[in-house]
Motif scaffolding. Sequence first.
Motif, PDB file in Angstrom:
ATOM      1  N   THR A   1      23.739  16.610-103.629  1.00  0.00           N
ATOM      2  CA  THR A   1      23.249  15.805-102.955  1.00  0.00           C
ATOM      3  C   THR A   1      23.178  15.178-101.472  1.00  0.00           C
ATOM      4  O   THR A   1      22.741  15.178-100.727  1.00  0.00           O
ATOM      5  CB  THR A   1      23.071  14.391-103.680  1.00  0.00           C
ATOM      6  OG1 THR A   1      24.466  13.840-103.779  1.00  0.00           O
ATOM      7  CG2 THR A   1      22.695  14.525-105.126  1.00  0.00           C
TER       8      THR A   1
ATOM      9  N   ARG B   1      21.627  11.631 -98.049  1.00  0.00           N
ATOM     10  CA  ARG B   1      21.015  12.366 -99.183  1.00  0.00           C
ATOM     11  C   ARG B   1      19.417  12.306 -99.122  1.00  0.00           C
ATOM     12  O   ARG B   1      18.780  11.476 -98.186  1.00  0.00           O
ATOM     13  CB  ARG B   1      21.145  11.554-100.520  1.00  0.00           C
ATOM     14  CG  ARG B   1      22.687  11.337-100.757  1.00  0.00           C
ATOM     15  CD  ARG B   1      22.649  10.034-101.985  1.00  0.00           C
ATOM     16  NE  ARG B   1      24.169   9.462-101.822  1.00  0.00           N
ATOM     17  CZ  ARG B   1      25.244  10.094-102.574  1.00  0.00           C
ATOM     18  NH1 ARG B   1      24.997  11.014-103.418  1.00  0.00           N
ATOM     19  NH2 ARG B   1      26.189   9.517-102.554  1.00  0.00           N
TER      20      ARG B   1
ATOM     21  N   GLU C   1      16.444  13.525-101.516  1.00  0.00           N
ATOM     22  CA  GLU C   1      16.136  14.180-102.895  1.00  0.00           C
ATOM     23  C   GLU C   1      14.522  14.101-103.467  1.00  0.00           C
ATOM     24  O   GLU C   1      13.841  13.114-102.814  1.00  0.00           O
ATOM     25  CB  GLU C   1      16.924  13.227-104.010  1.00  0.00           C
ATOM     26  CG  GLU C   1      18.205  13.383-103.903  1.00  0.00           C
ATOM     27  CD  GLU C   1      18.804  14.971-104.197  1.00  0.00           C
ATOM     28  OE1 GLU C   1      18.682  15.209-105.602  1.00  0.00           O
ATOM     29  OE2 GLU C   1      19.277  15.441-103.129  1.00  0.00           O
TER      30      GLU C   1
ATOM     31  N   TRP D   1      17.847   4.102-106.670  1.00  0.00           N
ATOM     32  CA  TRP D   1      18.118   5.403-107.117  1.00  0.00           C
ATOM     33  C   TRP D   1      18.014   5.895-108.480  1.00  0.00           C
ATOM     34  O   TRP D   1      18.310   6.786-109.057  1.00  0.00           O
ATOM     35  CB  TRP D   1      19.411   5.925-106.310  1.00  0.00           C
ATOM     36  CG  TRP D   1      19.397   6.228-105.018  1.00  0.00           C
ATOM     37  CD1 TRP D   1      19.538   5.620-103.881  1.00  0.00           C
ATOM     38  CD2 TRP D   1      19.202   7.559-104.565  1.00  0.00           C
ATOM     39  NE1 TRP D   1      19.351   6.069-102.921  1.00  0.00           N
ATOM     40  CE2 TRP D   1      19.616   7.396-103.027  1.00  0.00           C
ATOM     41  CE3 TRP D   1      19.026   8.955-104.963  1.00  0.00           C
ATOM     42  CZ2 TRP D   1      19.025   8.405-102.154  1.00  0.00           C
ATOM     43  CZ3 TRP D   1      19.143   9.938-104.062  1.00  0.00           C
ATOM     44  CH2 TRP D   1      18.923   9.897-102.857  1.00  0.00           C
TER      45      TRP D   1
ATOM     46  N   ARG E   1      15.586   8.072-109.978  1.00  0.00           N
ATOM     47  CA  ARG E   1      15.959   9.588-109.582  1.00  0.00           C
ATOM     48  C   ARG E   1      16.724  10.069-110.710  1.00  0.00           C
ATOM     49  O   ARG E   1      16.898  11.195-111.064  1.00  0.00           O
ATOM     50  CB  ARG E   1      16.401   9.684-108.208  1.00  0.00           C
ATOM     51  CG  ARG E   1      17.103  10.897-107.647  1.00  0.00           C
ATOM     52  CD  ARG E   1      16.415  12.174-107.960  1.00  0.00           C
ATOM     53  NE  ARG E   1      16.862  13.550-107.743  1.00  0.00           N
ATOM     54  CZ  ARG E   1      17.569  14.053-108.637  1.00  0.00           C
ATOM     55  NH1 ARG E   1      17.506  13.467-109.958  1.00  0.00           N
ATOM     56  NH2 ARG E   1      18.318  15.335-108.321  1.00  0.00           N
ATOM     57  N   HIS E   2      17.956   9.096-110.695  1.00  0.00           N
ATOM     58  CA  HIS E   2      18.999   9.541-111.679  1.00  0.00           C
ATOM     59  C   HIS E   2      18.577   9.334-113.150  1.00  0.00           C
ATOM     60  O   HIS E   2      19.165   9.986-113.924  1.00  0.00           O
ATOM     61  CB  HIS E   2      20.136   8.743-111.412  1.00  0.00           C
ATOM     62  CG  HIS E   2      20.785   9.096-110.091  1.00  0.00           C
ATOM     63  ND1 HIS E   2      21.190   7.891-109.340  1.00  0.00           N
ATOM     64  CD2 HIS E   2      21.071   9.897-109.475  1.00  0.00           C
ATOM     65  CE1 HIS E   2      21.739   8.530-108.153  1.00  0.00           C
ATOM     66  NE2 HIS E   2      21.703   9.748-108.195  1.00  0.00           N
TER      67      HIS E   2
ATOM     68  N   HIS F   1      16.913  19.282-103.864  1.00  0.00           N
ATOM     69  CA  HIS F   1      17.734  18.764-102.646  1.00  0.00           C
ATOM     70  C   HIS F   1      16.969  19.275-101.348  1.00  0.00           C
ATOM     71  O   HIS F   1      17.021  20.295-101.075  1.00  0.00           O
ATOM     72  CB  HIS F   1      19.119  19.209-102.547  1.00  0.00           C
ATOM     73  CG  HIS F   1      19.776  19.174-104.110  1.00  0.00           C
ATOM     74  ND1 HIS F   1      20.195  17.800-104.534  1.00  0.00           N
ATOM     75  CD2 HIS F   1      20.629  19.600-104.780  1.00  0.00           C
ATOM     76  CE1 HIS F   1      20.650  18.148-105.693  1.00  0.00           C
ATOM     77  NE2 HIS F   1      21.184  19.048-105.804  1.00  0.00           N
TER      78      HIS F   1
END
Lengths: 468, 468
Positions: A151, A248, A250, A318, A321-322, A372
Amino acid sequence: MTEVASGWLDRLRERLGERVSVSPGDLNAHAHDEGTPYTFTPGAVVFAGSEADVLATLAVAREERVPVTPWGAGTSLEGAALPMPGGLSLDLSGLDTVGEADAVGLTVTAGPGVRRVALNRRLRPHGLFFPVDPGADASLGGMAATNASGTTTVRYGGMRENVAVLRVALMDGRVLTLGSGARKSSSGYALKQLFIGSEGTLGVITSLTLRLHPLPPATASVQLAFPDVADAVLASVTARGLGVTPERLEFVDAATVRAVNRHRSRRDPEAPTLWAEVAGRDAADVASGLAGLREAAELHGGVVVGEARTPEAQGELWAARHGVYDALRAAWPGHATRIGDVCVPLSALAGTAALALRLLEEQGLTAPLVGHIGDGNLHLLMHAPPGDADAWARIDHVLHELAAHAIAVGGTCTGEHGVGLRKRAYLRAEHGDALDMMRDLKALFDPHGLLNPGKVVGDPDGFPGRLS
Amino acid sequence: MTEVASGWLDRLRERLGERVSVSPGDLNAHAHDEGTPYTFTPGAVVFAGSEADVLATLAVAREERVPVTPWGAGTSLEGAALPMPGGLSLDLSGLDTVGEADAVGLTVTAGPGVRRVALNRRLRPHGLFFPVDPGADASLGGMAATNASGTTTVRYGGMRENVAVLRVALMDGRVLTLGSGARKSSSGYALKQLFIGSEGTLGVITSLTLRLHPLPPATASVQLAFPDVADAVLASVTARGLGVTPERLEFVDAATVRAVNRHRSRRDPEAPTLWAEVAGRDAADVASGLAGLREAAELHGGVVVGEARTPEAQGELWAARHGVYDALRAAWPGHATRIGDVCVPLSALAGTAALALRLLEEQGLTAPLVGHIGDGNLHLLMHAPPGDADAWARIDHVLHELAAHAIAVGGTCTGEHGVGLRKRAYLRAEHGDALDMMRDLKALFDPHGLLNPGKVVGDPDGFPGRLS
């Protein structure tokens, strides 16, 4: 166990005593990795505790002609750490010392068995961190061996840019210290770079000196939705032109946002989405960075889904995303996964993402597309029931087409996961005659072909076991 | 010219016609570089205009066993481009095409003979630039061959980080394409990195694809004076901790400021001095960066000498830094120069600078000490009348002690100028057994030792001519 095998086992025990294990539990723990379905059971595991143990293991391997494969944390996704069946697994997790951080030179020396999360826990009180973040809590030796990135690579580079010194034990018993504590050098051939990404096929990493970075004084994050993947890519390029280099950057595709919405009861726009983190001197500085990202996004039809300036709010932003992996597991319980990993020039990224989504549709598959995006690195998180041969054949087709396309547009068949066993089939197309030169180098460092045999530059059909 | 020599010359002319020159003017133009006092006159010069010309030259060299040394712009400082006396100089300045810049992928492909200033002139209208700046208007091929870096490396890296793809012609007639257009890769061994910094001893670069960067929207600069070199180093580290990554961060010692003051009628404080440039989104952003640098400087006893926010004012501010060479020439007309180039861990930089100044004093010499301080890279600009053997012996002593010290503290004998002829003596101390492995690689790529023979990994005593 055959007589020959017990011969080298005896020699190994003479040299390494209780560091040698043939217990079924230890053998089984070194027979699998996190990304392949294979079971390759070693004949013995050596739990090295020092560089001397590594050299003793290599000496027996050399004298008795036993294949030996280094093992870090077993988080490999392409089979790089799987031993030859019946051969040696050289477990380096015991080489786990961490030296004092040099807060002026911004380096630290660590054993190859140290994991990145533990390292960063030690560095945090010094206001420093090691930025390379491949997701998994991998070992530093394994990360160097695969040239891992992740990332934060858009801002800090990957392992190639963040290893200052590598100590490697060679098959002939020599130990080389490669690189220096200087931040750059024009002295001699870049052997350190040759070992980074060689996946244990040229030598065994026994120590690393890593480049550290100060923890940023302030950070903030933004989530942006776009009409189209191409717009998201262009926005990321425009942001750089506006003077913003995110920490980062993403990406996930629209269907994946939908899956995460369902899993986490969110209502994010179900569109191609970027998450970006910016760092800076203070709140005003990061606000300026966020403004740049907003400006870049708006120029390409993007809208702000959310912004976050505190650590807690950023964690929440985030989380979506995670949450991709969790959403995948929740939606498809019991499925096995296989992660595609290609990297292409940014100018080919939108086309590559579109191809990935079209291939999925053609094959009647669903899979999160995450990336990424600042590096042009895309992952396709394929999944199916472990025994569904038809689905896995279609998955293989999609990933094969994607890798071939990445090479055709001037990119690479693997951005960060490495070659291991499964990407060997693409090296000729990607490297042409340079593959022969790589094989010549392999023969120079490992004339008897004992170091992690068959991997990276090996014959794609030349390893035991079914490889799909 | 001997019979043997005219044999290969005939063969060369059959293949390359008028691209082969033996005119005294051409031979002499390829007999010197910018940094050494040697005259090594080639037997012929080939002015290659294409990759095919390079391959034809290598074929004749291979068949006739003629040594061949690539030539870019002749700006080498350590003898890397000097031919074997009587051998071939392969002039690549005619490989000077520049492709279209890819404004999304941020790359451009250029011939090895293109010079960096011309490249940046072409890129400017696109809002892009190639950041590596070694000072001299070097050729891109030569810059890759020596892993050149310079003022902007603290922010953008050197050639190692900014070459995406390298095409190299090998001695055996193969042409390899190394690397890819992707910003990162974990695919196979890093042969591209092996060629970067190999100074034409492994193959001949015929094309480069370079990574570009957007021109920053805004920049500002500051000049800072410090009580001590150590304070200047610590201020540069503190600035990074405060979230400031300068575009450039340059150092000169007190005596050099005094010399420039005299030459340019300035009244800058005669103290160790830093120049820093920061970039950002807009005026407020760069003002925040300058504030960070001021804060870092003040924490270590530094004072602001001047600030500049317009291009003109910045040009004036930096003129004092860029005026070092002119001041040197004005103060010591007719002197020849020899530039030391070591790079050390930042934690050893202040000690290394102190040693350099002490060595000068001991030897009764004066020399500007300048440095790319963010990289730990120091240059000592030694000078003496060309014929003053005693002065040159003392200069050699200082530079030898400095290189030995750099290695002893974990640094490198050359940060950016390369090994060429004169730094070969330090490779054993710096690389230990790895030097033998480098020599094995050399033998693999160039079994007959015809490619830029004797350089980099060659026997330090093994080249014709007096090498001091």
